[in-house]
Design a protein around this motif. Structure first.
Motif, mmCIF file in Angstrom:
data_model
loop_
_atom_site.group_PDB
_atom_site.id
_atom_site.type_symbol
_atom_site.label_atom_id
_atom_site.label_comp_id
_atom_site.label_asym_id
_atom_site.label_seq_id
_atom_site.Cartn_x
_atom_site.Cartn_y
_atom_site.Cartn_z
ATOM 1 N N TYR A 1 -2.518 2.818 -5.832
ATOM 2 C CA TYR A 1 -2.539 2.779 -4.260
ATOM 3 C C TYR A 1 -2.198 1.516 -3.651
ATOM 4 O O TYR A 1 -1.633 1.490 -2.407
ATOM 5 C CB TYR A 1 -3.859 3.285 -3.958
ATOM 6 C CG TYR A 1 -4.118 3.747 -2.753
ATOM 7 C CD1 TYR A 1 -3.201 4.828 -1.901
ATOM 8 C CD2 TYR A 1 -5.147 2.972 -1.877
ATOM 9 C CE1 TYR A 1 -3.561 5.293 -0.809
ATOM 10 C CE2 TYR A 1 -5.221 3.525 -0.508
ATOM 11 C CZ TYR A 1 -4.537 4.616 0.148
ATOM 12 O OH TYR A 1 -4.561 5.132 1.380
ATOM 13 N N HIS B 1 -4.506 6.861 -10.964
ATOM 14 C CA HIS B 1 -4.056 6.924 -9.624
ATOM 15 C C HIS B 1 -4.151 5.768 -8.665
ATOM 16 O O HIS B 1 -3.262 5.053 -7.979
ATOM 17 C CB HIS B 1 -4.258 8.354 -8.947
ATOM 18 C CG HIS B 1 -3.930 9.421 -9.781
ATOM 19 N ND1 HIS B 1 -2.551 9.761 -10.042
ATOM 20 C CD2 HIS B 1 -4.569 10.238 -10.720
ATOM 21 C CE1 HIS B 1 -2.566 10.950 -10.913
ATOM 22 N NE2 HIS B 1 -3.670 11.247 -11.208
ATOM 23 N N GLY B 2 -5.542 5.470 -8.623
ATOM 24 C CA GLY B 2 -5.919 4.697 -7.699
ATOM 25 C C GLY B 2 -5.252 3.285 -7.759
ATOM 26 O O GLY B 2 -5.193 2.351 -6.988
ATOM 27 N N THR C 1 -9.621 8.397 0.870
ATOM 28 C CA THR C 1 -9.759 9.778 0.424
ATOM 29 C C THR C 1 -10.731 10.492 1.132
ATOM 30 O O THR C 1 -10.731 11.533 1.291
ATOM 31 C CB THR C 1 -9.979 9.713 -1.268
ATOM 32 O OG1 THR C 1 -8.919 9.030 -1.879
ATOM 33 C CG2 THR C 1 -9.938 10.991 -1.777
ATOM 34 N N GLU D 1 0.806 -1.090 -0.011
ATOM 35 C CA GLU D 1 -0.029 0.083 -0.049
ATOM 36 C C GLU D 1 0.897 1.285 -0.084
ATOM 37 O O GLU D 1 1.884 1.273 0.672
ATOM 38 C CB GLU D 1 -0.999 0.105 1.042
ATOM 39 C CG GLU D 1 -1.700 1.275 1.357
ATOM 40 C CD GLU D 1 -3.040 0.921 2.134
ATOM 41 O OE1 GLU D 1 -3.554 2.101 2.673
ATOM 42 O OE2 GLU D 1 -3.337 -0.336 2.593
ATOM 43 N N SER D 2 0.569 2.134 -0.797
ATOM 44 C CA SER D 2 1.328 3.504 -0.981
ATOM 45 C C SER D 2 1.350 4.194 0.354
ATOM 46 O O SER D 2 0.255 4.371 0.980
ATOM 47 C CB SER D 2 0.718 4.432 -2.104
ATOM 48 O OG SER D 2 1.348 5.425 -2.421
ATOM 49 N N TYR E 1 -9.609 2.616 -1.563
ATOM 50 C CA TYR E 1 -8.887 4.008 -2.048
ATOM 51 C C TYR E 1 -9.682 5.322 -1.696
ATOM 52 O O TYR E 1 -9.255 6.121 -1.295
ATOM 53 C CB TYR E 1 -8.621 3.614 -3.630
ATOM 54 C CG TYR E 1 -8.265 4.816 -4.233
ATOM 55 C CD1 TYR E 1 -7.022 5.735 -3.891
ATOM 56 C CD2 TYR E 1 -9.157 5.710 -5.361
ATOM 57 C CE1 TYR E 1 -6.621 6.518 -4.760
ATOM 58 C CE2 TYR E 1 -8.809 6.750 -6.032
ATOM 59 C CZ TYR E 1 -7.323 7.275 -5.755
ATOM 60 O OH TYR E 1 -6.931 8.422 -6.360
ATOM 61 N N ASN F 1 1.945 9.783 -0.479
ATOM 62 C CA ASN F 1 0.602 10.299 -1.442
ATOM 63 C C ASN F 1 0.512 11.768 -1.439
ATOM 64 O O ASN F 1 0.976 12.506 -0.444
ATOM 65 C CB ASN F 1 -0.798 9.683 -0.722
ATOM 66 C CG ASN F 1 -0.455 8.297 -0.775
ATOM 67 O OD1 ASN F 1 -0.400 7.476 -1.963
ATOM 68 N ND2 ASN F 1 -0.417 7.564 0.484
ATOM 69 N N PRO G 1 -0.834 8.535 -5.407
ATOM 70 C CA PRO G 1 0.532 7.966 -5.101
ATOM 71 C C PRO G 1 1.688 8.490 -5.737
ATOM 72 O O PRO G 1 1.641 8.871 -6.634
ATOM 73 C CB PRO G 1 0.206 6.577 -5.511
ATOM 74 C CG PRO G 1 -1.209 6.260 -5.685
ATOM 75 C CD PRO G 1 -1.702 7.518 -6.094
#
Length: 349
Positions: free
Chosen positions: A236, A232-233, A249, A128-129, A245, A132, A174
């Motif tokens: 993640y 982007h997701g 957010t 997992e990122s 995700y 961010n 990320p």
């Protein structure tokens, strides 16, 4: 006599039916599906005519309630279910208090054939990122330059009051920059243009996430949530996929919108604010040093320098117990960006 007996039976049947109707509980004339999102604390009435409110129940801002019905087509009251409300959990809420949404609006029928979600590989195999960038928009300024977009037509018509009083989600990206389209095939990437966002594989969201996203991310009306997930997701790598995700957010965005820092923005709509004032407000809200990880983005509309976005640099794993102040302070400091900006009011100026 036979005809008289039938008439008496009919008469008795009518009496019984009328009695049943008289004793039946009052219900909405129109049944509804989906949820009602409250934008502010509003009275939840047992009787919308008498304005009775046992328990003095108020709605919770940005909370989704099960929608039961509406007093009439395009009526001025919604019937919602509020668990735990005394006397009756079915309560009437003024239509001006919020917005009725249904999850199906996230995947409306389109004349073109969308790419199914199965075409996108499962992207939960990575770590997992933890680096961010959260990007949040000031929607009125965004809509100055894109007034024809669906969400901007709604905003400028006064139909999105929440979006004119808080920050709206652009995306969670990320880092480092360029970490994009993880596991996404070329045919899918080729459709990642605003005109074909609706054809991208839809993020798989539960009902609560979808409803909350429709309020905090007005761009869902233009399928921005499809684009942000694909670009982007997918990088993640949260174990919960697209739902996690967007849950993460939404969590961060709600913390920011509930802070005194955003109160500073809304209190100065139509006025100028300096980057120093904005960053200091985030220091006060989330602890010293937080503001140094916030960058102010702006645009020149020809005569004004408008605040368009705030970028938040974050370091650390995000979950629903994370401290936003800790995530900010753990990240490297960021440039201040635009030094003096106008907080644009809703509507074309």
């Amino acid at each position: 006599m036979r005809y008289m007996v039938l008439s008496v039976k009919v008469f008795l049947g009518l009496v019984t039916a009328l009695s049943t109707l008289a004793n039946a509980p009052a219900t909405a004339q129109f049944k509804l599906e989906g949820h009602f999102i409250a934008f502010e604390p509003c009275e939840a009435y047992q009787s919308k005519n008498k304005l009775t409110n046992p328990g003095n129940v108020l709605t919770i801002p940005r909370h989704a309630y099960d929608a039961v019905g509406q007093n009439k087509s395009n009526g001025d009251f919604f019937l919602v279910r509020i668990p735990g409300a005394p006397v009756t959990e079915d309560r009437w809420i003024s239509a001006s208090c919020g917005k009725h949404v249904v999850a199906s609006q996230f995947n409306p029928a389109q004349p073109e054939s969308p790419i199914p979600s199965s075409a996108l590989p499962i992207t939960n195999g990575g770590t997992e990122s933890t680096q961010n960038l959260l990007t949040l928009s000031w929607q009125p300024a965004f809509c100055e330059t894109r007034p024809s977009k669906t969400e901007c037509l709604d905003l400028n018509a006064g139909l999105l009051p929440a979006a004119s009083q808080q920050l709206s989600i652009h995306g969670l990206w990320p880092q480092p920059r360029g970490k994009e389209y993880c596991g996404v095939s070329s045919p899918v990437r080729a459709r990642d243009t605003p005109a074909t966002w609706h054809q991208l594989p839809a993020p798989q969201l539960d009902l609560d996430t979808a409803d909350e996203l429709s309020v905090l991310m007005p761009g869902t009306a233009s399928h921005l949530h499809h684009h942000e997930w694909i670009k982007h997701g997918t990088c993640y790598f949260g174990a919960g996929g697209s739902d996690e995700y967007y849950d993460d957010t939404l969590y961060l965005t709600s913390l920011i919108n509930g802070s005194a820092a955003v109160d500073l923005l809304t209190a100065n709509v139509g006025r100028q604010l300096t980057a120093t004032a904005i960053r200091n407000a985030f220091d006060e809200a989330f602890g010293g040093g937080a503001g140094e990880r916030v960058t102010i983005k702006c645009t020149n509309d020809g005569s004004r320098i408008l605040l368009t976005e705030l970028w938040f640099y974050l370091s650390g794993e995000i979950d629903e117990e994370s401290s936003l102040g800790d995530l900010l302070r753990a990240a490297p400091t960021a440039p201040a960006g635009c030094l003096d900006v106008l907080i644009d009011p809703a509507g074309l100026q």
